[in-house]
Design an enzyme around this catalytic site. Sequence first.
Site, PDB file in Angstrom:
ATOM      1  N   GLY A  24       0.782  -1.236   0.000  1.00 10.45           N
ATOM      2  CA  GLY A  24       0.000   0.000   0.000  1.00 10.45           C
ATOM      3  C   GLY A  24       0.813   1.284   0.000  1.00 10.45           C
ATOM      4  N   LYS A  25       2.054   1.220  -0.473  1.00  9.79           N
ATOM      5  CA  LYS A  25       2.900   2.433  -0.489  1.00  9.79           C
ATOM      6  C   LYS A  25       2.276   3.563  -1.298  1.00  9.79           C
ATOM      7  CE  LYS A  25       6.590   0.586  -2.203  1.00  9.79           C
ATOM      8  NZ  LYS A  25       6.131  -0.816  -2.274  1.00  9.79           N
ATOM      9  N   THR A  26       1.744   3.221  -2.475  1.00  8.84           N
ATOM     10  CA  THR A  26       1.195   4.271  -3.338  1.00  8.84           C
ATOM     11  C   THR A  26      -0.035   4.902  -2.715  1.00  8.84           C
ATOM     12  OG1 THR A  26       2.073   3.165  -5.311  1.00  8.84           O
ATOM     13  CG2 THR A  26       0.296   4.757  -5.647  1.00  8.84           C
ATOM     14  N   LYS A  47       8.476   9.385  -8.043  1.00 10.27           N
ATOM     15  CA  LYS A  47       8.629   7.925  -8.137  1.00 10.27           C
ATOM     16  C   LYS A  47      10.012   7.686  -8.728  1.00 10.27           C
ATOM     17  CE  LYS A  47       7.266   3.584  -8.008  1.00 10.27           C
ATOM     18  NZ  LYS A  47       6.866   2.884  -6.762  1.00 10.27           N
ATOM     19  N   THR A  51       8.409   0.188 -12.314  1.00  7.87           N
ATOM     20  CA  THR A  51       8.590  -1.063 -13.045  1.00  7.87           C
ATOM     21  C   THR A  51       7.225  -1.682 -13.354  1.00  7.87           C
ATOM     22  OG1 THR A  51       8.728  -2.436 -11.041  1.00  7.87           O
ATOM     23  CG2 THR A  51      10.786  -1.464 -11.859  1.00  7.87           C
ATOM     24  N   GLY A 123       9.407   4.772  -2.928  1.00  7.62           N
ATOM     25  CA  GLY A 123      10.335   3.756  -3.390  1.00  7.62           C
ATOM     26  C   GLY A 123       9.631   2.620  -4.102  1.00  7.62           C
TER      27      GLY A 123
END
Length: 247
Positions: A24-26, A47, A51, A123
């Site tokens: 859930g980083k984004t 960002k 990838t 990251g």
Amino acid sequence: MIGPVLESDQRGVLFVTGTGTGVGKTIVTAAIAALARAAGQRVAVVKLAQTGVYDGPGSDTPDLETVTRLSEVTDTHELARFPDPLSPEAAARVAGLAPLDLRAATDYVATLAESRDLVLVEGAGGLLVRYDPGGGTIADLAAALDAPVAVVAAAGLGTLNHTALTLEALAARKLAPAGVVIGSWPRRPGIAELANLTDLQAVAGGPLAGVMPEGAGGLDRAGFLAAATAGLAACLGGARARSLTGL
């Protein structure tokens, strides 16, 4: 200005890492960005390396598109893109492309910070994922910029060890933690998730910096801002009480 995140007044550069992929980083990055924008701050989102994104069917959605859709922040910067869903270094190698230049990335983020109130840097994967053949990581970037790091964790089994290892890695590098956030709290938590809610706070050495609800990425902007406000603590711009018990 580069420095720690201040209560109710975020400033500088803040890195967002995770205990792994898919935690859930984004969503957390978008939540912090939405709150900063709502507070009238000039916020940019970076960002470092995207990838798994390419032209054609089956491609992932670029993370910065998700950030903009949810937060309305359009000052976004993708520094590298590779088609295969691998770590940045491996994705660059497999594609025959040059890896991200971490020194140039450090300079780029520092320049952004000169004219923004807050620069969020998301990251890929976890804290020690490699970006280049020399083993450079987001931790190296955070150290170079003397910036704090928010850690996004999963809610379920395995998260305690992953979170503890990530926090130990931060401490070993003398990097300031900006708090632990559960990136997706299930609508129907089981016994493992409920136990982890308490145990993650023990691992973190204090109250969590936030708990974002499952499905937050499907909300409209107003609903997402409300979820971010309720889900994140004041240290990340929200209004969540940093209680040691309950949700």
